[in-house]
Every structure is written in structure tokens, then in C-alpha cells.
Design an enzyme around this catalytic site. Structure first.
Site, PDB file in Angstrom:
ATOM      1  N   GLU A   1       0.863  -1.176   0.000  1.00  0.00           N
ATOM      2  CA  GLU A   1       0.000   0.000   0.000  1.00  0.00           C
ATOM      3  C   GLU A   1       0.898   1.223   0.000  1.00  0.00           C
ATOM      4  O   GLU A   1       1.726   1.394   0.896  1.00  0.00           O
ATOM      5  CB  GLU A   1      -0.909   0.024   1.229  1.00  0.00           C
ATOM      6  CG  GLU A   1      -2.139  -0.842   1.095  1.00  0.00           C
ATOM      7  CD  GLU A   1      -3.125  -0.588   2.229  1.00  0.00           C
ATOM      8  OE1 GLU A   1      -2.815   0.215   3.135  1.00  0.00           O
ATOM      9  OE2 GLU A   1      -4.191  -1.209   2.211  1.00  0.00           O
TER      10      GLU A   1
ATOM     11  N   ASP B   1      -5.845   9.651   9.204  1.00  0.00           N
ATOM     12  CA  ASP B   1      -4.510   9.255   9.638  1.00  0.00           C
ATOM     13  C   ASP B   1      -4.136   9.913  10.951  1.00  0.00           C
ATOM     14  O   ASP B   1      -4.471  11.073  11.210  1.00  0.00           O
ATOM     15  CB  ASP B   1      -3.483   9.631   8.569  1.00  0.00           C
ATOM     16  CG  ASP B   1      -3.688   8.850   7.288  1.00  0.00           C
ATOM     17  OD1 ASP B   1      -3.817   7.627   7.383  1.00  0.00           O
ATOM     18  OD2 ASP B   1      -3.742   9.467   6.207  1.00  0.00           O
TER      19      ASP B   1
END
Length: 271
Positions: A49, A60
Site C-alpha cells: 500500500e 490518519d
């Protein structure tokens, strides 16, 4: 069959759980990212990824936010990330690569142009955090026209109806977010993960990867007993941050870390 589907089928035939590391593209620089991708494959990564830097990474946590800031400070844009995949493909035609990020950079480039450029470079799919299936028709169409998979997130709070809806739209695999909150947050409740992964697998036919909260070999091995893939992000990105002043060390250090995870996962009893 897509490269992602083929990889999961091969792993299933061998009774092996996929190891999927996440790194932010361009952190600390483009050359290190490509070298790191190769090192991670050599250490046992089955898919990669690759995070696309974006100025407002709402899903995040602080570790990956700082990585994104470093990449943006280097001037890394979506086109640069695609170029990194092209460079990686020069010597690796097999390992699937998924771009993970947010919709805005794709919208700026244009859906069709993004899909065409990504496919030409050797990208296999995308995980676009802020695009629910109800709003992703144009993006889905562009990706499918180029044979790219669209990976979706599932949360601990996802209802059965929601799981089925996402399963109908997703391809490649689905990513189960094992803790509530942003990346790098919380601690794993393995019993809860087992229950949720079992439910997801009963409702949709795609492989299920588990991420968020996997920080060490013991946790990776425990999750490997439950899921089709173990996804590790913040634990890797944190080490990259610590080594930012000596980027030449990053591929070897991260390779050693992933090799430890891979060995623990391979030793896990999936019975």
C-alpha cells in the site's frame, strides 16, 4: 483476474496470510521509496500500500500525518507517486500495488486520466478513504474501465447492511479497520476482531485484510490466524521518521522488521 486477486488466490492455495505494508510515497524521498518497496518484497511483503500525500489526511494519526507533511515538503504529487510505481515495475512485475489516499488529488488530475496513468504505470488498485460507495460511481467506472480494483474500508461499527453494500462495490479485498479512531490509535481486541472478521467473511466473498493497531510480530501472528491479510502502517512509518536523517538505512531496517513479522505470521497456527 487482477494481479491482486491472483496473489490472494496463490496465498490461499499455500495456506498463507498476506503481509501488506503501508508507506507514504516520497517519505523521505522518491528514490528511497522505490528502494524500500523492493526491500519490503524481499522481506516477505505480498502486496504494497503506497500512500498518496494529501494536505488534510483526516483518517490518519500523527505518525502518518507527519510523513505526509514531509512528502509534501518534498513536492510529491500524485503524478510523482504514479512515477514511483512505474520505476518499481521496471524490475518487479508481480507484486500488487494499491494507492491509498484521498479523493482531492484524483479529482484534480481527473478520474479517467488518473485511472489510465495508474494502470499504465502498473498500479493495481486504489483505496480512497473519503469516497463511500454511494458517491463513487464515476471513480468506480473509471477504475473498472482500466481493470483496477477499488478497495474499501470497513469499520467496527459497520452494520450487516453496510458490509453487504461495500462488498458489492469493492474488488480485490476489503480492509477492516480493527480499532476505532485514526491510524496508529488504540489497542487490538483480538476476540472482537475474530468476531467481526468472521461476520464479514460470512457476508462477502472478498479477502479480508486487518489493519490499524498492528505494531509487532506477536500481534501480526495473532491477526494472521484470523484474516486473509495483515496490514501494517504506522509501525513502519514511525521507524522511517526515526531514520529520516539517514535514508540509506531505511530499506534494510524496514526489511528486517518485516522479515520478523513474516516469520511470526508463517509460524502462526491458523487452525
Amino acid at each position: 483476474m487482477s494481479r491482486i486477486a491472483a496473489r490472494f488466490e496463490s496465498l490461499r492455495e499455500r495456506g498463507r496470510t498476506a503481509l501488506i505494508p503501508f508507506v507514504t510515497a516520497g517519505d523521505p524521498d522518491s528514490a528511497t521509496t522505490v528502494a524500500l518497496m523492493h526491500a519490503m518484497v524481499a522481506a516477505g511483503a505480498d502486496l504494497i500500500e503506497l500512500g498518496v500525500p494529501f494536505s488534510d489526511p483526516i483518517a490518519d494519526g500523527p505518525v502518518i500525518q507527519r510523513a505526509t507533511d514531509r512528502a509534501l515538503a518534498n513536492g510529491i504529487a500524485l503524478s510523482d507517486v504514479i512515477a514511483m510505481v512505474r520505476d518499481f515495475r521496471a524490475t518487479d512485475a508481480q507484486t500488487p500495488v494499491v494507492l491509498m489516499g484521498y479523493l482531492n488529488p484524483i479529482e484534480v488530475m481527473g478520474y479517467a486520466q488518473f485511472a489510465a496513468q495508474a494502470a499504465a504505470a502498473g498500479v493495481d488498485g486504489a483505496l480512497v478513504v473519503d469516497v463511500p460507495p454511494e458517491e463513487g460511481h464515476d471513480l468506480v467506472g473509471a477504475l473498472r474501465a482500466q481493470g483496477l480494483d477499488l478497495v474499501y474500508l470497513l469499520a467496527p461499527t459497520s452494520t450487516e447492511q453496510r458490509i453487504r453494500r461495500i462488498g458489492a462495490a469493492a474488488s480485490g479485498f476489503v480492509y477492516y479497520v480493527s480499532v476505532k479512531g485514526v491510524t496508529g490509535a488504540g489497542h487490538l481486541d483480538l476476540a472482537g476482531v475474530a468476531d467481526r472478521v468472521g461476520l464479514i467473511k460470512s457476508l462477502i466473498p472478498l479477502p479480508v485484510g486487518v489493519g490499524f493497531g498492528i505494531k509487532d510480530a506477536a500481534t501480526a501472528a495473532a491477526v494472521a490466524r484470523l484474516a486473509d491479510a495483515v496490514i501494517v502502517g504506522s509501525a513502519i512509518v514511525s521507524q522511517i521518521e526515526d531514520l529520516a536523517a539517514t535514508p540509506q538505512r531505511i530499506p534494510a531496517v524496514i526489511g528486517d522488521f518485516l522479515a520478523g513479522l513474516r516469520a511470526a505470521m508463517d509460524g502462526a497456527d491458523r487452525g
